[in-house]
Design a protein around this motif. Structure first.
Motif, mmCIF file in Angstrom:
data_model
loop_
_atom_site.group_PDB
_atom_site.id
_atom_site.type_symbol
_atom_site.label_atom_id
_atom_site.label_comp_id
_atom_site.label_asym_id
_atom_site.label_seq_id
_atom_site.Cartn_x
_atom_site.Cartn_y
_atom_site.Cartn_z
ATOM 1 N N ALA A 55 0.780 -1.415 0.096
ATOM 2 C CA ALA A 55 0.005 0.002 -0.036
ATOM 3 C C ALA A 55 0.901 1.375 0.148
ATOM 4 N N ALA A 56 1.854 1.101 0.612
ATOM 5 C CA ALA A 56 2.868 2.416 0.772
ATOM 6 C C ALA A 56 3.498 2.493 -0.485
ATOM 7 N N ALA A 57 4.039 1.787 -1.202
ATOM 8 C CA ALA A 57 4.393 1.727 -2.524
ATOM 9 C C ALA A 57 3.650 2.273 -3.537
ATOM 10 N N ALA A 58 2.399 1.859 -3.402
ATOM 11 C CA ALA A 58 1.388 2.430 -4.322
ATOM 12 C C ALA A 58 0.992 3.898 -3.955
ATOM 13 N N ASP A 59 1.008 4.253 -2.670
ATOM 14 C CA ASP A 59 0.649 5.580 -2.615
ATOM 15 C C ASP A 59 2.019 6.499 -3.068
ATOM 16 N N ALA A 60 3.059 5.956 -2.896
ATOM 17 C CA ALA A 60 4.376 6.873 -3.565
ATOM 18 C C ALA A 60 4.025 7.163 -5.029
ATOM 19 N N THR A 61 3.730 5.780 -5.592
ATOM 20 C CA THR A 61 3.728 6.013 -7.079
ATOM 21 C C THR A 61 2.477 6.808 -7.465
ATOM 22 N N ARG A 62 1.433 6.643 -6.768
ATOM 23 C CA ARG A 62 0.120 7.497 -7.055
ATOM 24 C C ARG A 62 0.406 9.003 -6.821
ATOM 25 N N HIS A 63 1.470 9.382 -5.725
ATOM 26 C CA HIS A 63 1.703 10.626 -5.724
ATOM 27 C C HIS A 63 2.412 11.365 -7.026
ATOM 28 N N LEU A 64 3.132 10.452 -7.622
ATOM 29 C CA LEU A 64 3.745 10.870 -8.957
ATOM 30 C C LEU A 64 2.891 10.930 -10.092
ATOM 31 N N LEU A 65 1.766 9.936 -10.063
ATOM 32 C CA LEU A 65 0.789 9.948 -10.944
ATOM 33 C C LEU A 65 -0.175 11.429 -10.896
ATOM 34 N N GLY A 66 -0.168 11.772 -9.519
ATOM 35 C CA GLY A 66 -0.984 12.949 -9.392
ATOM 36 C C GLY A 66 -0.417 14.251 -9.846
ATOM 37 N N LEU A 67 0.926 14.065 -9.920
ATOM 38 C CA LEU A 67 1.685 15.243 -10.545
ATOM 39 C C LEU A 67 1.806 15.265 -12.127
ATOM 40 N N GLY A 68 0.943 14.300 -12.664
ATOM 41 C CA GLY A 68 0.997 14.207 -14.024
ATOM 42 C C GLY A 68 1.834 13.322 -14.565
ATOM 43 N N ARG A 69 2.785 12.667 -13.916
ATOM 44 C CA ARG A 69 4.096 11.967 -14.506
ATOM 45 C C ARG A 69 3.414 10.552 -14.831
ATOM 46 N N ARG A 70 3.949 10.002 -16.176
ATOM 47 C CA ARG A 70 3.353 8.862 -16.906
ATOM 48 C C ARG A 70 4.242 7.806 -16.995
ATOM 49 N N ARG A 71 5.497 8.296 -17.248
ATOM 50 C CA ARG A 71 6.597 7.348 -17.607
ATOM 51 C C ARG A 71 7.488 7.147 -16.224
ATOM 52 N N ILE A 72 6.955 6.202 -15.440
ATOM 53 C CA ILE A 72 7.439 6.159 -14.071
ATOM 54 C C ILE A 72 8.230 4.744 -13.957
ATOM 55 N N ALA A 73 9.606 4.973 -13.619
ATOM 56 C CA ALA A 73 10.406 3.977 -13.351
ATOM 57 C C ALA A 73 10.315 3.725 -11.816
ATOM 58 N N VAL A 74 10.892 2.362 -11.599
ATOM 59 C CA VAL A 74 10.993 1.990 -10.151
ATOM 60 C C VAL A 74 12.656 1.365 -10.037
ATOM 61 N N ILE A 75 13.363 1.979 -9.211
ATOM 62 C CA ILE A 75 14.651 1.394 -8.816
ATOM 63 C C ILE A 75 14.669 0.794 -7.317
ATOM 64 N N GLY A 76 15.190 -0.399 -7.619
ATOM 65 C CA GLY A 76 15.284 -1.321 -6.153
ATOM 66 C C GLY A 76 14.354 -2.599 -6.371
ATOM 67 N N ALA A 77 14.090 -3.032 -7.713
ATOM 68 C CA ALA A 77 13.380 -4.210 -8.033
ATOM 69 C C ALA A 77 14.053 -5.424 -7.637
ATOM 70 N N PRO A 78 13.555 -6.280 -7.023
ATOM 71 C CA PRO A 78 14.195 -7.537 -6.210
ATOM 72 C C PRO A 78 15.033 -8.186 -7.112
ATOM 73 N N ASP A 79 16.340 -8.476 -6.553
ATOM 74 C CA ASP A 79 17.337 -9.367 -7.498
ATOM 75 C C ASP A 79 17.559 -10.731 -7.045
ATOM 76 N N ARG A 80 16.708 -11.169 -6.010
ATOM 77 C CA ARG A 80 16.681 -12.547 -5.494
ATOM 78 C C ARG A 80 15.270 -12.899 -4.995
ATOM 79 N N PRO A 81 15.003 -14.096 -4.613
ATOM 80 C CA PRO A 81 13.730 -14.475 -4.100
ATOM 81 C C PRO A 81 13.527 -14.092 -2.492
#
Length: 342
Positions: free
Chosen positions: A161-187
């Motif tokens: 939920a927290a990550a979704a809210d962070a992304t929605r904050h960016l979306l609310g600013l009109g950003r649409r090409r949103i990347a994420v840094i920190g995707a998991p590299d292991r299970p």
């Protein structure tokens, strides 16, 4: 059955009382006898029963905190909050780090519970909670994200939920090409799995398809890892207009790379992090982030541990799952600098 005092005494050729004296650190034991008992303890893998020790001698007033990385400001600040929460109870806190390695987590817990500690607060990364907590009889509280309920009390925020809210904050600013840094590299990177899921959920809810190559994995969670991941993303020719970083340190590193390449933050690329470490308020630009309420997490963990230490096993409630609320803190890295007053 695990070996007991009787087994150690038989192997060492001494009385059970002598073994008990060695285990409890009594000084009036001959050095050669102490060495023989210790050899038997090591050979048999004997582990003192901390629950029995507490019944005999009462509480020690010492608890332990085990975290993945004390170099991380998040865990360093968390440790400080745990110490502060424990102080009014008169507790001393022993602090150690696991490096996020399964073998280190198991070894550290095994080593901690040999000491006269009353309870442990753990933030495991690589080892299932049930495997960690089944190996000792000390009351425990787990911190951090997990995929399933465990056998002990657990305190964490809802990272999805927290990550979704962070992304929605960016979306609310009109950003649409949103990347994420920190995707998991292991299970075993459960926290980052949750934060990636939250990012994807927010995009899907907005009707935006996740772009190929916009989820950048990292091998670590420090500034250098964020800077390197941002460079890798830009070197592919990708041009995001916003980046959600799974930790504040990753975000600070990513901002450094963007500024080195003359990419304005937030004009060209808005950046938001996660953790609300103290440095986020003083970076240039100041960093938008998710505040997980570290102080509250620490207080709840200590309170839960205190309740367990004051309860009899027959009346203790079942393991509790406590979710702590989070909030988005918007700063200059997404909103820009406020106009100067003349």
């Amino acid at each position: 059955m695990p070996p007991g005092l009787k087994d150690v005494a038989a192997r060492a050729g001494v009385s059970i009382k002598t073994v008990s004296n060695v285990v409890n650190g009594y000084v009036h034991v001959a050095p050669e006898t102490r060495a023989r008992v210790q050899e038997a303890i090591d050979a048999l893998g004997y582990v003192p029963n901390p629950a029995a020790r507490r019944l005999r001698g009462g509480l020690s007033g010492v608890i332990a905190l085990a975290v993945p990385d004390l170099r991380s400001p998040y865990f360093a600040e968390l440790a400080g909050h745990v110490v502060a929460a424990a102080a009014p109870r008169g507790w001393t806190v022993l602090i150690d780090q696991t490096d996020g390695r399964g073998d280190r987590e198991l070894d550290l817990v095994a080593g901690l519970h040999r000491h006269a500690i009353d309870g442990i607060i753990l933030s495991p990364v690589a080892t299932p909670a049930a495997e960690l907590t089944s190996r000792h009889g000390v009351p425990s509280v787990l911190l951090g994200e997990r995929n399933s309920r465990g056998p002990v009390d657990h305190v964490a925020i809802d990272s999805v939920a927290a990550a979704a809210d962070a992304t929605r904050h960016l979306l609310g600013l009109g950003r649409r090409r949103i990347a994420v840094i920190g995707a998991p590299d292991r299970p075993t990177a459960v926290t980052r799995q949750h934060r990636l899921a939250g990012y994807r959920t927010a995009l899907a809810d907005a009707g935006i398809a996740a772009r190929a190559g916009f989820a950048v994995p990292v091998g670590g969670l420090h500034r250098a890892d964020g800077a390197e991941a941002m460079a890798r993303l830009l070197d592919t020719g990708a041009r995001p207009d916003a980046v959600f970083c799974c930790t504040d340190l990753l975000a600070l590193g990513a901002i450094r790379t963007l500024l080195e390449r003359d990419i304005d933050v937030p004009g060209d690329v808005a950046v938001i992090g996660f953790d609300n470490i103290d440095a986020a308020r003083y970076s240039m630009p100041t960093l938008s982030t998710i505040d997980p309420h570290n102080e509250r997490i620490a207080q709840i963990a200590v309170d839960l541990l205190g309740e367990r230490l004051g309860e009899r096993p027959a009346t203790a409630p079942p393991p509790r799952e406590i979710r702590v609320e989070h909030r988005v803190i918007a700063r200059e890295s997404t909103l820009g600098r406020p106009p100067r007053r003349r």
